[in-house]
Design an enzyme around this catalytic site. Structure first.
Site, short mmCIF file in Angstrom:
data_model
loop_
_atom_site.label_atom_id
_atom_site.label_comp_id
_atom_site.label_asym_id
_atom_site.label_seq_id
_atom_site.Cartn_x
_atom_site.Cartn_y
_atom_site.Cartn_z
N THR A 287 26.00 18.32 56.08
CA THR A 287 25.37 19.19 55.10
C THR A 287 24.00 18.64 54.73
O THR A 287 23.86 17.46 54.40
CB THR A 287 26.23 19.32 53.83
OG1 THR A 287 27.53 19.80 54.19
CG2 THR A 287 25.60 20.29 52.84
N LYS A 288 23.01 19.50 54.83
CA LYS A 288 21.63 19.13 54.51
C LYS A 288 21.31 19.58 53.09
O LYS A 288 21.48 20.75 52.75
CB LYS A 288 20.67 19.80 55.49
CG LYS A 288 19.19 19.59 55.20
CD LYS A 288 18.32 20.47 56.09
CE LYS A 288 16.84 20.32 55.76
NZ LYS A 288 16.00 21.30 56.48
#
Length: 275
Positions: free
Chosen positions: A177-178
């Site tokens: 997850t960015k």
């Protein structure tokens, strides 16, 4: 990671440096003005052959038009959705290609934006579900751009909101997850904890000077992040390969900011902060 080894193709030693190049769609030509040569996707794919880069994230047309010439030297992350900066409505993101097509082009992973808190969150999450499940059928890793935005959010960058963003990635099935950096190592550590056994990478954001950027990345890594997904802070520089040398030292070799600047041959802008 949510399924063992699903993200193996876009990581090295469980760490990632994703070179993001979806800016031409998301922001427009303005992002190429600091380094006009990077309006040419070929130049950015050349940058993406640097040993530090574990994947290059691009939209459909650039993947189809340029990746075949680089498939032996670059790992492709297919960014499936994205919307132009000409769009002025509540945050949303058009799905621009299918997982099947991305796999045919040669992608090793998919990327997908979810705007948690938008009035369009429900449809975006349902679109993510379809993409995530299709990616599993092709043994592709899944990266979520988890960006809280919308009318219901007073402040999208608070530590609690960023931690919620990483939790969305875990709950919905992202391997990585960015998220935006939440402002402190403590807040980043909280966000990493909320991600459970999925990975967290920091968004590179707007261009800053070498020392400040490397210091933020060092803080994020020390807080448990697994790396970086970066665009402007690399390709807007006159010498993108130089900053990648420094980032490789910080992310993969656990170097200090001072040592990374030395690797780059870059002078510190604030020597006192390195003491």
């Amino acid at each position: 990671m949510m399924i063992p080894h699903a993200d193996e193709a876009i990581t090295r030693d469980d760490k990632s440096l994703i070179l993001a190049y979806d800016h031409g769609l998301e922001h427009g030509p303005v992002d190429f003005e600091p380094n006009p040569a990077t309006a040419d996707p070929g130049r950015v794919f050349d940058i993406g052959t640097h040993d530090a880069v574990t994947a290059v994230a691009v939209q459909k047309g650039i993947a189809e038009g340029y990746y075949p010439s680089y498939e032996d030297d670059v790992t492709l992350l297919a960014k499936l959705n994205g919307t132009s900066n000409l769009w002025m409505g509540e945050p949303n993101s058009a799905v621009n290609w299918t997982v099947d097509n991305a796999a045919e082009v040669g992608a090793d992973a998919i990327g997908f934006t979810v705007y948690g808190g938008s009035n369009h969150e429900i449809e975006m999450v349902e679109e993510f579900r379809e993409a995530q499940e299709a990616a599993r059928e092709h043994d592709l890793g899944v990266v979520m751009w988890s960006y809280p935005r919308g009318q219901g959010l007073k402040n999208a960058t608070t530590p609690d909101t960023i931690a919620y963003s990483t939790r969305l990635g875990l709950e919905l099935g992202a391997d990585i997850t960015k998220v935006k950096y939440p402002g402190s190592p403590e807040a980043m550590n909280h966000a990493v904890t909320m991600a459970g056994n999925s990975k967290v990478v920091m968004s590179g954001g707007s261009k800053t000077d070498d020392q400040d950027f490397l210091a933020t990345v060092r803080n994020a890594m020390d807080a448990g992040a697994n790396g970086l997904a970066v665009g402007r802070n690399v390709f807007q520089r006159d010498n993108p390969e130089q900053i990648l040398d420094g980032l490789e030292a910080v992310i993969f070799e656990e170097a200090s900011v001072k040592d990374a600047l030395d690797v780059m041959g870059s002078e510190p802008t604030n020597p006192a902060a390195l003491e």
